[in-house]
Design an enzyme around this catalytic site. Structure first.
Site, PDB file in Angstrom:
ATOM      1  N   ASP A  13      30.487 106.201  40.509  1.00  0.00           N
ATOM      2  CA  ASP A  13      29.446 105.340  39.745  1.00  0.00           C
ATOM      3  C   ASP A  13      28.287 105.251  39.964  1.00  0.00           C
ATOM      4  O   ASP A  13      27.656 105.444  38.643  1.00  0.00           O
ATOM      5  CB  ASP A  13      30.123 104.077  40.231  1.00  0.00           C
ATOM      6  CG  ASP A  13      31.971 104.489  39.270  1.00  0.00           C
ATOM      7  OD1 ASP A  13      32.986 105.353  38.631  1.00  0.00           O
ATOM      8  OD2 ASP A  13      32.373 103.343  39.677  1.00  0.00           O
ATOM      9  N   LEU A  61      26.522  95.862  53.599  1.00  0.00           N
ATOM     10  CA  LEU A  61      27.024  95.011  53.758  1.00  0.00           C
ATOM     11  C   LEU A  61      27.337  93.307  53.976  1.00  0.00           C
ATOM     12  O   LEU A  61      28.202  93.098  54.117  1.00  0.00           O
ATOM     13  CB  LEU A  61      28.616  95.551  52.075  1.00  0.00           C
ATOM     14  CG  LEU A  61      28.202  96.705  51.745  1.00  0.00           C
ATOM     15  CD1 LEU A  61      29.325  97.053  50.658  1.00  0.00           C
ATOM     16  CD2 LEU A  61      27.182  95.623  50.142  1.00  0.00           C
ATOM     17  N   SER A 127      38.596  95.601  40.081  1.00  0.00           N
ATOM     18  CA  SER A 127      39.708  96.172  40.085  1.00  0.00           C
ATOM     19  C   SER A 127      40.601  96.012  39.011  1.00  0.00           C
ATOM     20  O   SER A 127      41.253  94.722  38.846  1.00  0.00           O
ATOM     21  CB  SER A 127      40.025  97.042  41.271  1.00  0.00           C
ATOM     22  OG  SER A 127      41.040  98.307  41.059  1.00  0.00           O
ATOM     23  N   GLU A 129      43.325  96.672  40.266  1.00  0.00           N
ATOM     24  CA  GLU A 129      44.566  96.457  41.746  1.00  0.00           C
ATOM     25  C   GLU A 129      44.520  94.551  41.606  1.00  0.00           C
ATOM     26  O   GLU A 129      45.183  93.937  42.187  1.00  0.00           O
ATOM     27  CB  GLU A 129      43.545  96.832  42.646  1.00  0.00           C
ATOM     28  CG  GLU A 129      43.748  98.424  42.741  1.00  0.00           C
ATOM     29  CD  GLU A 129      45.684  98.624  42.283  1.00  0.00           C
ATOM     30  OE1 GLU A 129      46.285  98.044  43.403  1.00  0.00           O
ATOM     31  OE2 GLU A 129      45.768  99.899  42.278  1.00  0.00           O
ATOM     32  N   TYR A 151      42.624  94.897  49.159  1.00  0.00           N
ATOM     33  CA  TYR A 151      41.602  95.859  48.679  1.00  0.00           C
ATOM     34  C   TYR A 151      42.198  95.258  47.148  1.00  0.00           C
ATOM     35  O   TYR A 151      40.963  94.616  46.556  1.00  0.00           O
ATOM     36  CB  TYR A 151      41.689  97.409  48.064  1.00  0.00           C
ATOM     37  CG  TYR A 151      40.924  97.877  47.284  1.00  0.00           C
ATOM     38  CD1 TYR A 151      39.633  98.199  47.213  1.00  0.00           C
ATOM     39  CD2 TYR A 151      41.248  98.478  45.725  1.00  0.00           C
ATOM     40  CE1 TYR A 151      38.727  99.011  45.914  1.00  0.00           C
ATOM     41  CE2 TYR A 151      40.783  98.625  44.687  1.00  0.00           C
ATOM     42  CZ  TYR A 151      38.832  98.154  44.778  1.00  0.00           C
ATOM     43  OH  TYR A 151      38.246  99.374  43.946  1.00  0.00           O
ATOM     44  N   PHE A 190      40.897 110.953  46.832  1.00  0.00           N
ATOM     45  CA  PHE A 190      41.758 110.650  45.543  1.00  0.00           C
ATOM     46  C   PHE A 190      42.439 111.436  44.996  1.00  0.00           C
ATOM     47  O   PHE A 190      41.881 112.997  44.769  1.00  0.00           O
ATOM     48  CB  PHE A 190      40.749 109.477  44.695  1.00  0.00           C
ATOM     49  CG  PHE A 190      40.265 108.234  44.465  1.00  0.00           C
ATOM     50  CD1 PHE A 190      40.883 107.164  44.634  1.00  0.00           C
ATOM     51  CD2 PHE A 190      39.223 108.275  45.184  1.00  0.00           C
ATOM     52  CE1 PHE A 190      40.165 105.876  44.398  1.00  0.00           C
ATOM     53  CE2 PHE A 190      38.422 107.643  45.828  1.00  0.00           C
ATOM     54  CZ  PHE A 190      38.954 106.136  45.632  1.00  0.00           C
ATOM     55  N   ARG A 219      49.152 106.012  35.055  1.00  0.00           N
ATOM     56  CA  ARG A 219      47.300 105.585  35.774  1.00  0.00           C
ATOM     57  C   ARG A 219      46.917 105.596  34.367  1.00  0.00           C
ATOM     58  O   ARG A 219      47.173 106.633  33.373  1.00  0.00           O
ATOM     59  CB  ARG A 219      46.766 106.506  36.469  1.00  0.00           C
ATOM     60  CG  ARG A 219      47.337 106.129  37.691  1.00  0.00           C
ATOM     61  CD  ARG A 219      47.365 104.925  38.190  1.00  0.00           C
ATOM     62  NE  ARG A 219      47.407 104.991  39.640  1.00  0.00           N
ATOM     63  CZ  ARG A 219      49.254 104.757  39.780  1.00  0.00           C
ATOM     64  NH1 ARG A 219      49.659 104.124  39.153  1.00  0.00           N
ATOM     65  NH2 ARG A 219      49.210 104.434  41.152  1.00  0.00           N
TER      66      ARG A 219
END
Length: 326
Positions: A13, A61, A127, A129, A151, A190, A219
């Site tokens: 991305d 981070l 996300s 998720e 996550y 992935f 998905r």
């Protein structure tokens, strides 16, 4: 000239977003880990065509001071926070590092922006998720969250933090709730890239089997360049809003696999074997996004058909495996 700062700029991305912003005349800065600078041929591969047009900053981070220094140096007009520990595991392995990295990184960025340049607009990559185990489909911005992975929990905690900075401090901060989105730059960890790269390897005689889990899993897959368009559009609004970013259509893993193998003229049934190691707990209700709000308010929609995305991914993997990187 507007300045943008992208965390995760070397990822799928981030690299597409950097290219988009350059076409719009932005000065583009990116945050990368030191390992990426030390091994640019592998870590910065996605930036190969634009590496001389972006400014990279090494930071972690997990380190507030390093992010603070980058924000202070760049003074961005827009900040896109895309970096995260992104591999979804439902086993809750290594949960501490995922929670720490994903939540703290978001917190450190927001706190630095609030202190240094509060007029900076902030996008957070959420996300699907975050929805986790849902009771209805498709999901929209009002669907209750019920994450079932660390996550997803880390993303949901960050989502609430973003809302807090927006409501309490007046920061232009918003979350895009991103469903699965693919491209030739998808990481090999992935399943989608595993499928397209293995189909290409089998076609070239480099492998002879593909091992997968539940082929019936559904998905909502979109196209990464379409989704970074949505990110940019969200920061051009007069006021911050959160949006579901999705294709709104479910496809099974088997459909994806079948299409990938047809792209190389093969029947997947001759090469795919089921392996219990790759099975996940089934979903009673699938994750499928309702992007009505962003379509109506920002005139955005997921444009690319899945079969065209898969074809592009397979053809790219064939080129890479044949030694042609162009």
């Amino acid at each position: 000239m507007k300045k943008a700062l992208i965390t995760g700029i070397s990822g799928q991305d981030g690299s597409y977003l950097a290219e988009l912003l350059l076409t719009k005349g932005y000065e583009v800065h990116g945050v990368v880990r030191r390992q990426a600078v030390e091994d640019p041929s592998r870590q910065l591969f996605n930036l190969e065509t634009i590496k001389d047009r972006v400014v990279l900053h090494t930071a972690s981070l997990d380190n507030h001071l390093s992010l603070y220094k980058v924000i202070r140096e760049v003074q961005p007009d827009e900040c896109y926070h895309l970096a995260a520990s992104s591999f979804v595991s439902y086993s809750f392995d290594d949960e501490s590092s995922i929670l720490t990295s994903n939540f703290n990184g978001t917190h450190y960025l927001l706190a630095s922006i609030k202190e240094i340049i509060p007029e900076c607009r902030f996008f957070f990559a959420g996300s699907s998720e975050m929805f986790g185990r849902v009771l209805s489909a498709p999901q929209n911005e009002l669907t209750p969250f019920n994450p079932r992975s660390v996550y997803g929990i880390s993303k949901l905690a960050s989502y609430h933090l973003v809302r807090n900075y927006r409501n309490q401090y007046g920061i232009f901060a918003c979350t895009g709730i991103l469903y699965n989105h693919e491209s030739p730059r998808r990481d090999f960890k992935f399943v989608t890239r595993k499928v397209t790269s293995t189909a290409a390897k089998i076609k070239l005689g480099l492998e002879n089997k593909l091992y997968l889990g539940n082929l019936e899993a559904l998905r909502d897959w979109g196209y990464a360049p379409d989704y970074v368009d949505a990110m940019w559009l969200m920061l051009q609004r007069s006021a911050p809003e959160d949006y579901v970013i999705a294709s709104g259509t479910n496809h099974s893993v088997q459909e994806f696999v079948d299409c990938a193998f047809r792209c190389v003229g093969l029947d997947f049934r001759d090469f795919v074997e089921l392996d219990q190691r790759f099975y996940r707990e089934g979903e009673t209700v699938p994750l499928c996004g309702n992007s009505y709000k962003i379509r109506e308010e920002l005139n955005w929609k997921s444009e690319r058909k899945l079969e065209d995305i898969i074809k592009e991914m397979v053809e790219n993997d064939l080129r890479l495996l044949s030694g042609d990187r162009l």
